[in-house]
Write an enzyme that holds these catalytic residues in place. Structure first.
Site, PDB file in Angstrom:
ATOM      1  N   THR A   1      -3.892  -4.863   7.286  1.00  0.00           N
ATOM      2  CA  THR A   1      -2.985  -3.939   6.624  1.00  0.00           C
ATOM      3  C   THR A   1      -3.631  -3.391   5.356  1.00  0.00           C
ATOM      4  O   THR A   1      -4.528  -3.995   4.782  1.00  0.00           O
ATOM      5  CB  THR A   1      -1.668  -4.642   6.244  1.00  0.00           C
ATOM      6  OG1 THR A   1      -1.962  -5.800   5.451  1.00  0.00           O
ATOM      7  CG2 THR A   1      -0.908  -5.078   7.495  1.00  0.00           C
TER       8      THR A   1
ATOM      9  N   ILE B   1      -2.773 -15.529 -13.948  1.00  0.00           N
ATOM     10  CA  ILE B   1      -2.504 -15.894 -12.556  1.00  0.00           C
ATOM     11  C   ILE B   1      -2.027 -17.339 -12.457  1.00  0.00           C
ATOM     12  O   ILE B   1      -1.035 -17.652 -11.792  1.00  0.00           O
ATOM     13  CB  ILE B   1      -3.749 -15.663 -11.682  1.00  0.00           C
ATOM     14  CG1 ILE B   1      -4.075 -14.176 -11.599  1.00  0.00           C
ATOM     15  CG2 ILE B   1      -3.545 -16.237 -10.280  1.00  0.00           C
ATOM     16  CD1 ILE B   1      -5.376 -13.870 -10.866  1.00  0.00           C
TER      17      ILE B   1
ATOM     18  N   ALA C   1      -4.609  -3.744 -11.127  1.00  0.00           N
ATOM     19  CA  ALA C   1      -4.325  -2.772 -10.072  1.00  0.00           C
ATOM     20  C   ALA C   1      -4.012  -1.396 -10.647  1.00  0.00           C
ATOM     21  O   ALA C   1      -4.461  -0.376 -10.106  1.00  0.00           O
ATOM     22  CB  ALA C   1      -3.157  -3.264  -9.218  1.00  0.00           C
TER      23      ALA C   1
ATOM     24  N   HIS D   1      21.622   1.985 -27.215  1.00  0.00           N
ATOM     25  CA  HIS D   1      22.087   0.720 -27.773  1.00  0.00           C
ATOM     26  C   HIS D   1      23.250   0.202 -26.940  1.00  0.00           C
ATOM     27  O   HIS D   1      24.128   0.975 -26.550  1.00  0.00           O
ATOM     28  CB  HIS D   1      22.550   0.922 -29.223  1.00  0.00           C
ATOM     29  CG  HIS D   1      23.156  -0.304 -29.827  1.00  0.00           C
ATOM     30  ND1 HIS D   1      22.403  -1.360 -30.290  1.00  0.00           N
ATOM     31  CD2 HIS D   1      24.466  -0.649 -30.030  1.00  0.00           C
ATOM     32  CE1 HIS D   1      23.209  -2.310 -30.753  1.00  0.00           C
ATOM     33  NE2 HIS D   1      24.468  -1.894 -30.616  1.00  0.00           N
TER      34      HIS D   1
END
Length: 477
Positions: free
Chosen positions: A42, A188, A324, A448
């Site tokens: 994919t 990570i 990314a 607000h």
């Protein structure tokens, strides 16, 4: 396809991560015949399939578990969560599936030819692809964009055992370990630690440096660390992992350094999150004459052009940071440059976000960088203890910080720690890109009560016009 197949195109893109598919789609939109080569079934690369998207799906679930538990302090009680790992995995995969299906459809709409297989340069105008279904094919191109990404760094002294995983393995949710070690205190590692802690694991984090999340200002990280004191078992700073043995009852890990515990410690799961290595040496770049440095990065100019004029490189293997959103913008620049447009990558700010709890986000220059350089700057901080929205949500631990050039008073950096910091940092990045100054932000009317108004209020602090904080102490005349 068979071994004799040759596909001719104007642009070949090697790698279909966020940068690669963005480059291919942009090139196609500019009327160029484009081939996109990807080794996985994919599109989307590491980020979409086994990285930022599935991790955010799990982090969202983790945040709901944490919020539900915290509601007890507000008079709303729930029982302990019952976790169905199969359903949780299915939820994560469904999120990924929707996005990958959409990308495949958009590739077809643009008539981008997708070749599934592992590609490497044969010469300056050909990429040989070992096809996933067997055999090989050759992609002959006029111009190429390398977007082959990076790989997780492994620790060679650790044993080969399924209980020792990279972030990809951790995202597969093999089980909920009772005891888990995270090697590496970067973004990570701490994101995955957040997920597993919410699911019920007791977490140790080991980091060889003297602080977590390198790159972020220490004041931001301290808020995160204080908020998570009870969530993690131990945070071992200035400590190295020096060895491990795989035994029936767990992975027994040995440490050395200032925070090292005595003796080997047993863990049911060990996550190795010590960084990523660019794939510059894995794509046959030298066959095309493309220069690769010792670390695996491919040097480029502001148009993302390598030393070979018709070959470009983007994303993780072109230059840090490995993000990314940076890769997507670089992909657009490269595709436009391929099409002959005067497009350049000259971002003033590339935001970074740790999607932990609380989130930490920053853009532009950091306070630690400026201080280390001895640069003249001004700082303004708005504490979320004065934010009505943060108080209403029971999450007032955060703050918003803006950094300004001392002479022009333009915004040159900013950091936010707190709920939704990643969503809020975009305004700071835009302010840096647009050359906004303190008055621009202070006079921008924010809704607000919101967390976003903390940005305008931080600017008001610098201007001396903040009325949501006690009056600033002024020197006596």
């Amino acid at each position: 396809m068979t071994q004799e197949d040759t596909i001719a195109c104007e642009v070949a893109v090697l790698g279909a991560g966020p940068g690669g598919y963005s480059a291919a789609f942009r090139a196609a939109d500019l009327g160029l015949k484009t081939v996109l080569i990807e080794r996985d079934p994919t599109l989307g690369g590491v980020c979409l399939n086994v990285g930022c998207i599935p991790s955010k799906a799990l982090l969202h679930v983790a945040s709901l578990i944490t919020e539900a538990a915290a509601l007890g302090d507000h008079g709303i009680g729930f029982g302990a969560p019952r976790i169905d790992l199969d359903k949780l995995r299915a939820h994560k995969e469904a999120v990924v599936g929707k996005l990958t299906t959409g990308l495949s459809a958009m590739a077809k709409m643009r008539k981008v030819t997708v070749v599934q297989g592992t590609g490497a340069f044969r010469d300056p105008n050909r990429i040989e692809v070992a096809l996933a279904q067997g055999g090989t094919a050759t992609v002959q191109f006029e111009k190429a964009i390398i977007a082959a990404g990076s790989e997780a760094i492994a620790l060679p002294f650790l044993p080969d055992d399924p209980r020792i995983v990279s972030s990809t393995g951790a995202l597969a949710l093999p089980s909920i370990p009772k005891r888990m070690l995270v090697i590496g205190g970067g973004i990570i590692g701490l994101e995955m630690a957040t997920v597993y802690a919410a699911l019920g694991s007791r977490i140790d984090v080991v980091e060889m440096l003297d602080g977590l999340m390198p790159g972020a200002d220490r004041d931001l990280v301290r808020v995160w660390q204080k908020h998570n004191e009870g969530r993690f078992n131990r945070i071992l700073l200035k400590t190295k992992t020096v060895g491990a043995n795989a035994k029936r009852d767990g992975i027994h890990v040995r440490f050395d350094g200032e925070g090292a515990p005595d003796g080997a410690q047993p863990y049911d799961l060990v996550l190795v999150a010590v960084g990523r290595s660019p794939n510059g040496h894995r794509i046959g770049a030298l066959n095309a004459g493309v220069a690769v440095d010792g670390k695996g990065f491919v040097p480029v100019d502001r148009q993302m052009r390598t030393n070979v004029p018709h070959i470009f490189a983007i994303g993780d293997l072109s230059q840090p940071p490995m993000l990314a959103h940076k890769a997507v913008h670089e992909g657009h620049v490269a595709a436009e440059a391929v099409a002959g447009k005067r497009s350049f990558f000259d971002a003033r700010a590339i935001p970074s976000v740790a999607y932990t709890d609380p989130e930490i986000a920053w853009a532009g220059r950091t306070e630690d960088e400026l201080t280390a350089e001895g640069a003249a700057f001004e700082k303004a901080v708005f504490p979320w203890t004065a934010s009505g929205r943060a108080l209403a949500m029971g999450r007032e631990e955060g703050f918003t910080k803006l950094l300004f050039d001392s002479e022009s008073r333009r915004v040159i950096g900013g950091g936010i720690v707190g709920l939704h910091a990643g969503d809020l940092i975009s305004e700071v990045a835009l302010a840096i890109e647009m050359g906004a100054d303190a008055v621009d932000l202070a006079k921008t009317i924010h809704p607000h009560p919101t967390l976003s108004e903390s940005i305008g209020m931080a600017a008001e602090v610098l201007e001396g016009t903040a009325t949501d904080l006690p009056p600033a102490k002024r020197p006596r005349p």
